[in-house]
Structure formats: C-alpha cells, structure tokens
Motif scaffolding. Structure first.
Motif, PDB file in Angstrom:
ATOM      1  N   PRO B  18       8.258  -2.465  -4.326  1.00 14.81           N
ATOM      2  CA  PRO B  18       7.777  -3.748  -3.822  1.00 14.81           C
ATOM      3  C   PRO B  18       7.810  -3.764  -2.296  1.00 14.81           C
ATOM      4  N   GLY B  19       7.245  -4.804  -1.731  1.00 12.15           N
ATOM      5  CA  GLY B  19       7.183  -4.887  -0.275  1.00 12.15           C
ATOM      6  C   GLY B  19       5.935  -4.210   0.240  1.00 12.15           C
ATOM      7  N   ASN B  20       5.042  -3.814  -0.671  1.00  9.03           N
ATOM      8  CA  ASN B  20       3.803  -3.173  -0.226  1.00  9.03           C
ATOM      9  C   ASN B  20       2.849  -4.222   0.334  1.00  9.03           C
ATOM     10  N   ARG B  21       1.790  -3.744   1.011  1.00  8.54           N
ATOM     11  CA  ARG B  21       0.934  -4.664   1.760  1.00  8.54           C
ATOM     12  C   ARG B  21      -0.313  -5.088   1.006  1.00  8.54           C
ATOM     13  N   ALA B  22      -0.338  -4.891  -0.304  1.00  7.53           N
ATOM     14  CA  ALA B  22      -1.506  -5.335  -1.068  1.00  7.53           C
ATOM     15  C   ALA B  22      -1.602  -6.856  -1.017  1.00  7.53           C
ATOM     16  N   CYS B  23      -2.814  -7.381  -1.137  1.00  9.42           N
ATOM     17  CA  CYS B  23      -2.990  -8.833  -1.182  1.00  9.42           C
ATOM     18  C   CYS B  23      -2.283  -9.380  -2.429  1.00  9.42           C
ATOM     19  N   ALA B  24      -1.978 -10.663  -2.415  1.00  9.41           N
ATOM     20  CA  ALA B  24      -1.420 -11.302  -3.608  1.00  9.41           C
ATOM     21  C   ALA B  24      -2.453 -11.217  -4.727  1.00  9.41           C
ATOM     22  N   CYS B  26      -3.412  -8.457  -6.339  1.00  9.36           N
ATOM     23  CA  CYS B  26      -4.240  -7.245  -6.249  1.00  9.36           C
ATOM     24  C   CYS B  26      -4.263  -6.489  -7.571  1.00  9.36           C
ATOM     25  N   SER B  29      -2.831  -2.839  -7.413  1.00  4.20           N
ATOM     26  CA  SER B  29      -1.381  -2.717  -7.478  1.00  4.20           C
ATOM     27  C   SER B  29      -0.919  -2.539  -8.929  1.00  4.20           C
ATOM     28  N   ILE B  61       5.575   2.757   7.151  1.00  3.97           N
ATOM     29  CA  ILE B  61       6.064   2.232   5.875  1.00  3.97           C
ATOM     30  C   ILE B  61       5.396   3.017   4.742  1.00  3.97           C
ATOM     31  N   ALA B  62       6.140   3.323   3.712  1.00  2.00           N
ATOM     32  CA  ALA B  62       5.541   3.962   2.537  1.00  2.00           C
ATOM     33  C   ALA B  62       6.075   3.271   1.297  1.00  2.00           C
ATOM     34  N   ALA B  63       5.181   2.905   0.397  1.00  2.00           N
ATOM     35  CA  ALA B  63       5.602   2.137  -0.768  1.00  2.00           C
ATOM     36  C   ALA B  63       5.905   3.007  -1.974  1.00  2.00           C
TER      37      ALA B  63
END
Lengths: 97, 310
Positions: B18-24, B26, B29, B61-63
């Motif tokens: 978690p904490g990735n930058r995908a849109c809400a 997505c 994801s 950052i890497a998810a």
C-alpha cells in the motif's frame, strides 16, 4: 517520508529499498471513509479481493476492519459488499463527521 | 484442469504494497495485485513508462519488492528478452520474466518489439493492461481506445476508428497461450496466470482495466463497470491455448444467455457523452454480430468450450 535532496539520493536511478511505498500514507487523499458494520458482515472477503490499496485487514479468514493509513476512500468495498439480508456491512461516511 | 481458485484459497501474501500512487479506485491496482499473487516471488518485472510506473512509485519510492526493470516505451519485450538472456547466462531457468505494459505501450509504441519477441519464441509472459487510452500522460487516444470515446486528442464526438484487436494480432503469431481477462474478475485472471505459468514460450495477457479518471465515472463503480463491459459482450473473456479458442468464466455464461444492452455500459461514463443514439445502435449491432459469430462457431464445433463446463 522525509524528502531527500539530490546529494542524499543513491547514485544512478536505482531503488535499493523496494517496498518503501508503505512510508507514504495515502489515507490523507480520502474524503469519504469506509466504516465496517460487523453485525451485517458474512466474511465473504469481497472487500479484500477488490480493494485496490490493500487496505482491508483480514485476520484468520475474517474481515477485520480497515487500514485507514492507506485507504484512499474509493468506495469499491462499500459498493461490492453483498451484506446480510440486503443490509450492507460497509458504509461510506464523510470524513470528520 | 486444476480446480478453480476462490477468494478463500487466494494466497494472502501481498507483493504490492500500500501507499502506491495509483488513483483511488484504480482497476490496474486490483489486477496487478492479484497477478503478482499468481506470479509469485520468483519473478522479474519489466515495465515501460505507463500508469504502472506511477503506481509502483515515482523515484525513490517502489511499491513492490520484486525486482523491476524500467525500460523505454518501445522496448518492453526487447528488455524482457535481455533479462531472459542474462538469466540463461546464469543458468537460471526457474525465474519468471513478466513484462507489463499499458495499451499504448503494447498496441502502438511497443508492438514491433513484442511481435519480434513472439516470433523468436522468448520464454516470457507479456501483460497488456488495457485502460483504453494513454491515461498516465493525460488521456490521449491510443490504438485500443474504443469507438466513440472522447479523449483529449479525439474530436468532441469521440474516436471515429474502431478498437484495435491486439490479442488477435498476437494470437496470429501462433504462440502457445493468449488470454484476455478483466480487473473485475480477479479470480479468472489468477487461474489463467497460474495456467500460463506452467507453460513455456511467449504468453500474452490482455487485461481490461476500468479507469475512473480517464473514463469519467466515480471511483466506486470501477469494478462494476468492468463487469458491465463483460456482461454486455463488449469485452470478452477468452483464452487461446495452443490454437484452441474458448470463452471462459462470465463470457461463457453469455452463450445462450442474455446480454446486457451496451447502452447501460456506455451511458455510465462521461467519455461516451458524444455518442448519438444512432452510433450506440451501430455499436450494439456490431456486438450482436460478433456474438452471433461466436455462437455459430460453438455450434459448429461443440467441444470448443470443453467438457469442463462450470
């Protein structure tokens, strides 16, 4: 996570500590929060299956609340929740209410 | 055939963090998370610039904890070939190489590298996640944008051309496994990847991904819309295993069953606002013709669906 300056970054575009995204708390993006109503939950785990942000906690095969540090409040869990007898086990609530 | 995975038998091990930058909301994801569960830890990822690069993290950052090689747009499959070459030199035959590209990186920019790799018979799995435009750079039209969809680079009445059928192009290379999947049917995707993992040679996945930001709908409808695309017969779930085509899961249930009118699906998204009734009818007729063809093919060759009906 503290932003690093150009001199503190590793040489070359290499990420040496993968998985460090957990330091970014995306919960701050949220304007609606999911709230779990245990009495209507049938533990089908659809919320866990469809959650795009790994924000549904599962303990021992049972749904165990949300990880509000990361939940972006998309509301997929609340929409997909079948609930019990037509009553949803997840409802979306406006933040700070 | 192995038994079907259920939500209870899905591995709990999370490889996307978690904490990735995908849109809400997505869809990528969801698909990515489930796909990595199926691929397992012994996997090397090759990713060109795409929404996935943003999802996985903007530097530093890497998810995901899996090794991931970021390559240029046109060279996803070529990059994967290089990784395979390196693994071969090391004598490693167990590691899976998975290339993940968007629809633009597959159907437009990356198609020649992919076609080359398929023709050479490289032992890798190529995933094309199809969110039907260049979403990462701001919703520009791609080869797989469907007819009538408005993007920032189409006329206001929507795209005039039809959607490019990439899985059929790849299947024409005669590779061992081609499958389509949807983010709304994660378990179907999981089972297909598990099956592909047991095979060798190039394998191709085309995954339909609902995109709230680019398609213009509320994030909570992401899974529902992906499901509607399948239920209306617009996007089909199928697999081509060693040349044998068969519909799977929810799409197979549509044979002889009732399809949802495509209008239901189109009117939920703001990108189809420019469509007139006449064009919607035309799209519906095209879908009906496609499914008539499927039903005829099924009738002519009954065993095409296989004896293992659900």
């Amino acid at each position: 996570m503290k932003p690093r300056g150009i001199r503190e970054l590793d040489a070359g575009p290499v990420i040496t500590n993968p998985g460090n995204s957990i330091l970014i708390k995306t919960g701050s993006w949220r304007s609606f929060m999911p709230v779990s109503l245990k009495e209507n939950c049938i533990n089908c785990l659809f919320c866990w299956l469809y959650c795009p942000d790994m924000a549904v906690k599962v303990n021992d095969g049972k749904m165990d609340g949300f990880d509000y540090d990361y939940c972006k409040g998309c509301g997929i869990c609340a929409l997909e929740c079948p609930g019990k007898k037509g009553k949803k086990a997840i409802v979306m609530q406006e933040e700070d209410k | 055939m192995a038994s079907k995975t259920t939500v209870l038998t899905l591995p709990e091990d999370e490889l996307v963090h978690p904490g990735n930058r995908a849109c809400a909301g997505c869809g990528l994801s969801i698909a990515y998370r489930i796909a990595l569960k199926a691929l397992g830890r012994d996997t090397i990822l090759v990713v060109p610039p795409s929404c996935l690069t943003v999802l996985q993290g903007l530097y530093p950052i890497a998810a995901t904890q899996l090794p991931c090689l970021n390559v240029t747009f046109a060279s996803t499959a070529a990059g994967a070939t290089g990784v395979l070459g390196a693994l071969r030199a090391l004598g490693n035959t167990s590691t899976t190489v998975a290339a993940w590209a968007g629809d633009g990186g597959t159907s437009d920019i990356g198609i020649q590298a992919l076609s080359g790799a398929c023709e050479r018979g490289e032992d890798f799995i190529f995933f094309c996640y199809d969110n039907e435009a260049y979403m990462n750079t701001g919703v520009q039209r791609s080869g797989t944008t469907p007819q009538g969809a408005i993007t920032t680079t189409t006329p206001f009445s929507g795209k005039r051309q039809q959607k490019k059928d990439v899985p059929s192009i790849i299947a024409a290379h005669g590779i061992g496994y081609v499958a389509t999947a949807s983010a709304s049917y994660p378990l179907d995707l999981f089972d297909k990847i598990k099956k592909a993992k047991t095979m060798s040679g190039p394998r191709y996945f085309h995954i339909h991904i609902p995109c709230p930001a680019g398609w213009g709908f509320e994030p909570r409808y992401a899974v529902k819309l992906g499901r509607m695309a399948v239920e209306s017969g617009l996007f089909d779930l199928y697999e081509i295993e060693n040349g044998k085509w068969r519909l799977t899961g929810a799409s197979r249930k549509l044979i002889g069953g009732k399809r949802r009118p495509v209008k239901d699906y189109l009117e939920t998204q703001s990108r189809f606002k420019g469509l007139s009734e006449k064009r919607i009818d035309k799209i519906q007729k095209e879908i009906d013709a496609k499914w008539d063809g499927y039903e005829q093919a099924m009738g002519a060759q009954k065993d095409i669906a296989g004896p293992d009906a659900e």
